[in-house]
Write an enzyme that holds these catalytic residues in place. Sequence first.
Site, PDB file in Angstrom:
ATOM      1  N   SER A   1      -3.194  -0.047  -7.416  1.00  0.00           N
ATOM      2  CA  SER A   1      -4.706   0.204  -8.071  1.00  0.00           C
ATOM      3  C   SER A   1      -5.259  -1.136  -8.860  1.00  0.00           C
ATOM      4  O   SER A   1      -4.045  -1.704  -9.782  1.00  0.00           O
ATOM      5  CB  SER A   1      -4.668   1.267  -8.991  1.00  0.00           C
TER       6      SER A   1
ATOM      7  N   TYR B   1      -1.883   7.170 -14.959  1.00  0.00           N
ATOM      8  CA  TYR B   1      -1.956   7.054 -13.623  1.00  0.00           C
ATOM      9  C   TYR B   1      -1.641   5.391 -13.299  1.00  0.00           C
ATOM     10  O   TYR B   1      -0.919   5.232 -12.524  1.00  0.00           O
ATOM     11  CB  TYR B   1      -3.327   7.402 -13.209  1.00  0.00           C
TER      12      TYR B   1
HETATM   13  N1  NAD Z   1     -10.447   5.380  -4.094  1.00  0.00           N
HETATM   14  C1  NAD Z   1     -10.398   4.345  -4.843  1.00  0.00           C
HETATM   15  O1  NAD Z   1     -11.143   3.666  -5.409  1.00  0.00           O
HETATM   16  C2  NAD Z   1      -8.923   3.928  -5.452  1.00  0.00           C
HETATM   17  C3  NAD Z   1      -8.662   2.716  -6.071  1.00  0.00           C
HETATM   18  C4  NAD Z   1      -7.337   2.471  -6.393  1.00  0.00           C
HETATM   19  C5  NAD Z   1      -6.427   2.954  -5.818  1.00  0.00           C
HETATM   20  N2  NAD Z   1      -6.251   4.041  -4.949  1.00  0.00           N
HETATM   21  C6  NAD Z   1      -5.370   4.706  -4.327  1.00  0.00           C
HETATM   22  O2  NAD Z   1      -5.417   4.590  -2.932  1.00  0.00           O
HETATM   23  C7  NAD Z   1      -4.889   5.660  -2.513  1.00  0.00           C
HETATM   24  C8  NAD Z   1      -5.849   6.755  -1.511  1.00  0.00           C
HETATM   25  O3  NAD Z   1      -6.902   7.104  -2.447  1.00  0.00           O
HETATM   26  P1  NAD Z   1      -8.226   8.081  -2.031  1.00  0.00           P
HETATM   27  O4  NAD Z   1      -9.297   7.527  -2.766  1.00  0.00           O
HETATM   28  O5  NAD Z   1      -8.187   7.857  -0.709  1.00  0.00           O
HETATM   29  O6  NAD Z   1      -7.581   9.575  -2.917  1.00  0.00           O
HETATM   30  P2  NAD Z   1      -7.484  10.991  -2.254  1.00  0.00           P
HETATM   31  O7  NAD Z   1      -7.164  11.801  -3.275  1.00  0.00           O
HETATM   32  O8  NAD Z   1      -8.908  11.169  -1.357  1.00  0.00           O
HETATM   33  O9  NAD Z   1      -6.447  10.750  -0.918  1.00  0.00           O
HETATM   34  C9  NAD Z   1      -5.056  10.946  -1.422  1.00  0.00           C
HETATM   35  C10 NAD Z   1      -4.547  11.869  -0.541  1.00  0.00           C
HETATM   36  O10 NAD Z   1      -3.134  12.181  -0.696  1.00  0.00           O
HETATM   37  C11 NAD Z   1      -2.726  13.712  -0.602  1.00  0.00           C
HETATM   38  N3  NAD Z   1      -1.442  13.784  -1.492  1.00  0.00           N
HETATM   39  C12 NAD Z   1      -1.572  13.576  -2.754  1.00  0.00           C
HETATM   40  N4  NAD Z   1      -0.181  14.017  -2.958  1.00  0.00           N
HETATM   41  C13 NAD Z   1       0.617  14.306  -1.852  1.00  0.00           C
HETATM   42  C14 NAD Z   1       1.902  14.772  -1.417  1.00  0.00           C
HETATM   43  N5  NAD Z   1       2.650  14.945  -2.662  1.00  0.00           N
HETATM   44  N6  NAD Z   1       2.039  14.969  -0.409  1.00  0.00           N
HETATM   45  C15 NAD Z   1       1.212  14.715   0.683  1.00  0.00           C
HETATM   46  N7  NAD Z   1      -0.044  14.554   0.429  1.00  0.00           N
HETATM   47  C16 NAD Z   1      -0.351  14.378  -0.847  1.00  0.00           C
HETATM   48  C17 NAD Z   1      -3.999  14.289  -1.227  1.00  0.00           C
HETATM   49  O11 NAD Z   1      -4.054  15.638  -0.576  1.00  0.00           O
HETATM   50  C18 NAD Z   1      -5.163  13.475  -0.672  1.00  0.00           C
HETATM   51  O12 NAD Z   1      -5.563  13.997   0.313  1.00  0.00           O
HETATM   52  C19 NAD Z   1      -4.282   6.522  -3.395  1.00  0.00           C
HETATM   53  O13 NAD Z   1      -2.820   6.103  -3.487  1.00  0.00           O
HETATM   54  C20 NAD Z   1      -5.059   6.002  -4.825  1.00  0.00           C
HETATM   55  O14 NAD Z   1      -4.226   6.163  -5.844  1.00  0.00           O
HETATM   56  C21 NAD Z   1      -7.796   4.547  -4.514  1.00  0.00           C
END
Ligand code: NAD
Length: 327
Positions: free
Chosen positions: A124, A149
């Site tokens: 991130s 986080y």
């Molecule tokens: N969206 C953004 O702007 C952004 C920015 C920086 C980093 N990220 C990272 O990118 C990744 C995806 O982000 P996103 O926006 O799609 O988030 P999101 O929350 O929509 O997707 C993450 C998914 O992981 C699943 N999950 C969480 N814990 C779990 C577990 N223990 N076992 C199985 N599934 C699990 C959740 O149910 C969720 O559907 C994450 O790692 C997030 O930290 C996202």
Amino acid sequence: MNILVTGAAGFIGFHLADRLARDGHRVVGVDNLNDYYSTALKQARWGRLRHLRVETLDIADLPAMESLFARERFTHVVHLAAQAGVRHSVTHPHAYSHSNLTGFLNVLDLCQRYAVEHLLYASSSSVYGRQATLPFRETDPADHPASIYAATKRANEMMAYSYADLHRLPATGMRFFTVYGPWGRPDMAPCLFAGSLLRGEPIEIFNHGRMARDFTYIDDVVESIVRLLPRAPSREGLAPHEIYNIGRGSPVALLDFVETLERTLGIAAIKRFKPMQPGDVERTWADTQKLQATVGYTPTVSLETGIRSFVDWLLDYRGLLLEEVAA
Ligand SMILES: NC(=O)c1ccc[n+]([C@@H]2O[C@H](COP(=O)([O-])OP(=O)(O)OC[C@H]3O[C@@H](n4cnc5c(N)ncnc54)[C@H](O)[C@@H]3O)[C@@H](O)[C@H]2O)c1
């Protein structure tokens, strides 16, 4: 490729799994469908992935993960499952150790034991903390996380490096910058603001509007991952580990972002200016040169175009976001 996508019911994972399956790869998606935000939205994404195999599974459950890896013999893993959310981590720090530390270690160890050719994992932009030097470069120090986080995401980079060094596991960390678009997350600014506008409620503008984010459209993120997937790091004598910024490289002031949303929805916002929130950072801005040099691609979708398709989706599907957005 035979690919595992973790977090496939999540925002980015859903779009990526869909694209990879359409590109002709064999794809298995896993997710525990937790209730951090609307499970109706996660179920709806899940339901649209009928052209690939999906399994409800917790990545922190080692025996379940072990049987998945033993059975499927993945060649590539894109690890996106995590407890996301900077602000949530200030009040719920323990939620982050389960998925982001224990779960991540399981993924790493299984990738090594089952000889996965390339692990890509989500980091991130928050790992840069309150760094003053802009734009953020992958070579900048990232050792002052402003939230737990961010600390778990930086820990993931260190853990992946150690596996790459010790076990020669090729791994690539992707530092995503504020991803938005259709099927986006209800806990992030685009959904929160649009929901308030549609309900005629005030929106909270933190740090009195002195904020900027490098908003990155979902299709640009997916394209970047697709291009990185076949490029497993391999550097003679060095740990096969790389980190890339995945961002548009063009920060947008928060008030300009709100104005774009107002224009697109045709609704004027009622603004409540608030102080900075704990754990937050003022600005993010990706330097995209490393991504461009490696895969010949830089995210390009403009905020106007991206917000237009986000709003079109939101107006069709806002019922799925329940109390977060429903007008
Ligand atoms: N969206 C953004 O702007 C952004 C920015 C920086 C980093 N990220 C990272 O990118 C990744 C995806 O982000 P996103 O926006 O799609 O988030 P999101 O929350 O929509 O997707 C993450 C998914 O992981 C699943 N999950 C969480 N814990 C779990 C577990 N223990 N076992 C199985 N599934 C699990 C959740 O149910 C969720 O559907 C994450 O790692 C997030 O930290 C996202």
